[in-house]
Design an enzyme around this catalytic site. Structure first.
Site, mmCIF file in Angstrom:
data_model
loop_
_atom_site.group_PDB
_atom_site.id
_atom_site.type_symbol
_atom_site.label_atom_id
_atom_site.label_comp_id
_atom_site.label_asym_id
_atom_site.label_seq_id
_atom_site.Cartn_x
_atom_site.Cartn_y
_atom_site.Cartn_z
ATOM 1 N N HIS A 75 -1.208 -1.123 -4.000
ATOM 2 C CA HIS A 75 -2.845 -0.414 -3.734
ATOM 3 C C HIS A 75 -2.775 0.440 -2.959
ATOM 4 C CE1 HIS A 75 -5.942 -1.327 -0.934
ATOM 5 N NE2 HIS A 75 -5.450 -1.345 -0.342
ATOM 6 N N HIS A 123 -8.481 1.628 -3.150
ATOM 7 C CA HIS A 123 -9.447 1.296 -1.818
ATOM 8 C C HIS A 123 -10.201 2.546 -1.562
ATOM 9 C CE1 HIS A 123 -9.425 -0.097 2.487
ATOM 10 N NE2 HIS A 123 -10.885 -0.038 1.525
ATOM 11 N N SER A 132 0.604 -0.990 -0.004
ATOM 12 C CA SER A 132 -0.113 -0.044 0.046
ATOM 13 C C SER A 132 0.426 1.191 -0.204
ATOM 14 C CB SER A 132 -1.206 0.254 1.423
ATOM 15 O OG SER A 132 -1.374 1.204 1.704
ATOM 16 N N MET A 159 -11.475 -6.309 6.027
ATOM 17 C CA MET A 159 -10.110 -5.250 7.132
ATOM 18 C C MET A 159 -10.579 -5.456 7.639
ATOM 19 S SD MET A 159 -9.615 -2.893 4.682
ATOM 20 C CE MET A 159 -8.975 -1.834 5.955
ATOM 21 N N MET A 210 -9.014 8.157 1.214
ATOM 22 C CA MET A 210 -10.019 8.866 1.810
ATOM 23 C C MET A 210 -10.658 9.723 2.427
ATOM 24 S SD MET A 210 -7.442 6.697 4.945
ATOM 25 C CE MET A 210 -6.149 5.220 4.822
ATOM 26 N N MET A 263 -12.140 4.378 0.379
ATOM 27 C CA MET A 263 -12.554 4.721 2.018
ATOM 28 C C MET A 263 -13.380 5.951 1.623
ATOM 29 S SD MET A 263 -9.250 2.758 4.425
ATOM 30 C CE MET A 263 -8.333 3.269 2.376
ATOM 31 N N ASP A 283 -4.476 3.409 -1.472
ATOM 32 C CA ASP A 283 -5.577 3.802 -0.279
ATOM 33 C C ASP A 283 -6.282 5.323 0.080
ATOM 34 O OD1 ASP A 283 -5.849 1.274 1.397
ATOM 35 O OD2 ASP A 283 -4.009 2.190 1.917
ATOM 36 N N ASP A 334 -6.308 -6.619 4.125
ATOM 37 C CA ASP A 334 -5.754 -5.114 4.376
ATOM 38 C C ASP A 334 -5.270 -4.906 6.136
ATOM 39 O OD1 ASP A 334 -4.686 -3.058 3.865
ATOM 40 O OD2 ASP A 334 -6.452 -1.983 2.626
HETATM 41 C C1 DX5 Z 1 -5.798 1.728 5.913
HETATM 42 C C2 DX5 Z 1 -4.976 0.960 4.537
HETATM 43 C C3 DX5 Z 1 -4.632 -0.486 4.614
HETATM 44 C C4 DX5 Z 1 -2.956 0.422 5.630
HETATM 45 C C5 DX5 Z 1 -2.632 -1.176 5.442
HETATM 46 O O1 DX5 Z 1 -7.297 1.751 5.892
HETATM 47 O O2 DX5 Z 1 -6.664 0.408 3.592
HETATM 48 O O3 DX5 Z 1 -4.103 -0.594 3.284
HETATM 49 O O4 DX5 Z 1 -2.131 1.084 4.970
HETATM 50 O O5 DX5 Z 1 -0.452 -0.628 6.573
HETATM 51 P P1 DX5 Z 1 -0.231 -1.734 7.465
HETATM 52 O O6 DX5 Z 1 -0.093 -2.786 6.319
HETATM 53 O O7 DX5 Z 1 0.516 -1.072 7.261
HETATM 54 O O8 DX5 Z 1 -1.691 -2.476 8.055
HETATM 55 ZN ZN ZN Z 2 -6.841 -0.666 2.015
#
Ligand code: DX5
Ligand code: ZN
Length: 219
Positions: free
Chosen positions: A30, A64, A5, A138, A34, A66, A32, A173
Site C-alpha cells: 500500500h 492511496h 503501507s 479510513m 499525500m 490523499m 500513501d 486503513d
Molecule cells: C494514513 C495512511 C495509512 C497509514 C496506516 O493516512 O493512509 O495507510 O500508513 O498506518 P497504521 O497501520 O500505522 O495506522
Molecule cells: Zn493509506
C-alpha cells in the site's frame, strides 16, 4: 489480504524493507501519497515509489491518493507502476463528479478505488459503487501512521458488505493490529492495510502470522 503501507518503511532501505515484509508473508504493498492539502502531511509521490516496480515486477501496488487533484496525477501513478488508484471523495477536483473521476482513472488501465475520511458519511460513495473495484474505509484520520483505530467506522463496512459484487473489495486503513483486524474482518473487510503493526514489528513474520490468525475463522 495483508497489505503493509510503505509509509512506515525505512526509506533509506525501501526496497529491502519491502522485500522483507513480502517474504514475511505480506500479500502486496500500500502506497500513501499525500500532498499537504487534502491531509495535513506530505509524504512522497511517483518519483519515489516508481523504483519499486522494476524490483518487484509482480507485486500489486495499491496507491492511496490523499491529494486534492487525484485525476490530474493518476497518469503519473500508473506510469510509476500503480495497479490500483484510490481517490478521496473530499478531493476538490473530483467531489462534484465522482463517477467521472472513477471513469477517468479506469481509462488508464488500472483498478479504481474510492475512499472517505472518518467524518464523511458512506452515502457519498454509494452512488459510485458500480464504477469502482474497491472501497477503502479510513479507520483513522488520514495523514499519519500509528494512530488509534476508530471502531465506529466499521458500520460503513457493515452497510457496504451486502452491496458489493463478487469482484469488488472492501479495504480498511488505519490502526489495524492483531486485535482490531478481527473486528474489521467480522464487519466484512477483505483487505487490511497495516503500517506500524508490520513495519514496526521486531519479528515481521510473527506479526503477519498473528494478523492472519483471526482470518481463519468463518465470518
Ligand atoms: C494514513 C495512511 C495509512 C497509514 C496506516 O493516512 O493512509 O495507510 O500508513 O498506518 P497504521 O497501520 O500505522 O495506522
Ligand atoms: Zn493509506
Amino acid at each position: 489480504m495483508i497489505v503493509p503501507s510503505i509509509l512506515s518503511a525505512d526509506f533509506s532501505r525501501l526496497a529491502e524493507d519491502c522485500r522483507d515484509v513480502l517474504s514475511a508473508g505480506a500479500d502486496f504493498l500500500h502506497i500513501d501519497v499525500m500532498d499537504g492539502h487534502l491531509v495535513p502531511n506530505i509524504s512522497f509521490a511517483a518519483p519515489v515509489f516508481k523504483w519499486l516496480r522494476p524490483v518487484f515486477p509482480e507485486v500489486f501496488l495499491d496507491v492511496h491518493l490523499m491529494i486534492d487533484e487525484p485525476v490530474r496525477y493518476a497518469p503519473d501513478m500508473v506510469k510509476a507502476g500503480a495497479n490500483n488508484v484510490t481517490f478521496h471523495v473530499e478531493a476538490p477536483e473530483v467531489s462534484a463528479d465522482l463517477i467521472g473521476a472513477a471513469q477517468a482513472i479506469r481509462k488508464l488501465g488500472c483498478h479504481v478505488g474510492i475512499t472517505l475520511k472518518p467524518a464523511t458519511p458512506i452515502d457519498r460513495v454509494l452512488p459510485v459503487l458500480d464504477y469502482v473495484d474497491l472501497v477503502l474505509i479510513m479507520s483513522v484520520e488520514p495523514g499519519f501512521g500509528g494512530q488509534k483505530f476508530m471502531q465506529d467506522q466499521l458500520e460503513k463496512a457493515r452497510i457496504l458488505r451486502p452491496l458489493m459484487k463478487t469482484h469488488q473489495r472492501i479495504e480498511i486503513d488505519g490502526g489495524i493490529d492483531a486485535t482490531t483486524i478481527d473486528l474489521a474482518y467480522q464487519a466484512g473487510v477483505d483487505w487490511f492495510v497495516t503500517g506500524s503493526s508490520v513495519f514496526g514489528a521486531k519479528d515481521r513474520r510473527a506479526a503477519i502470522h498473528s494478523l492472519r490468525t483471526p482470518l481463519q475463522q468463518p465470518r
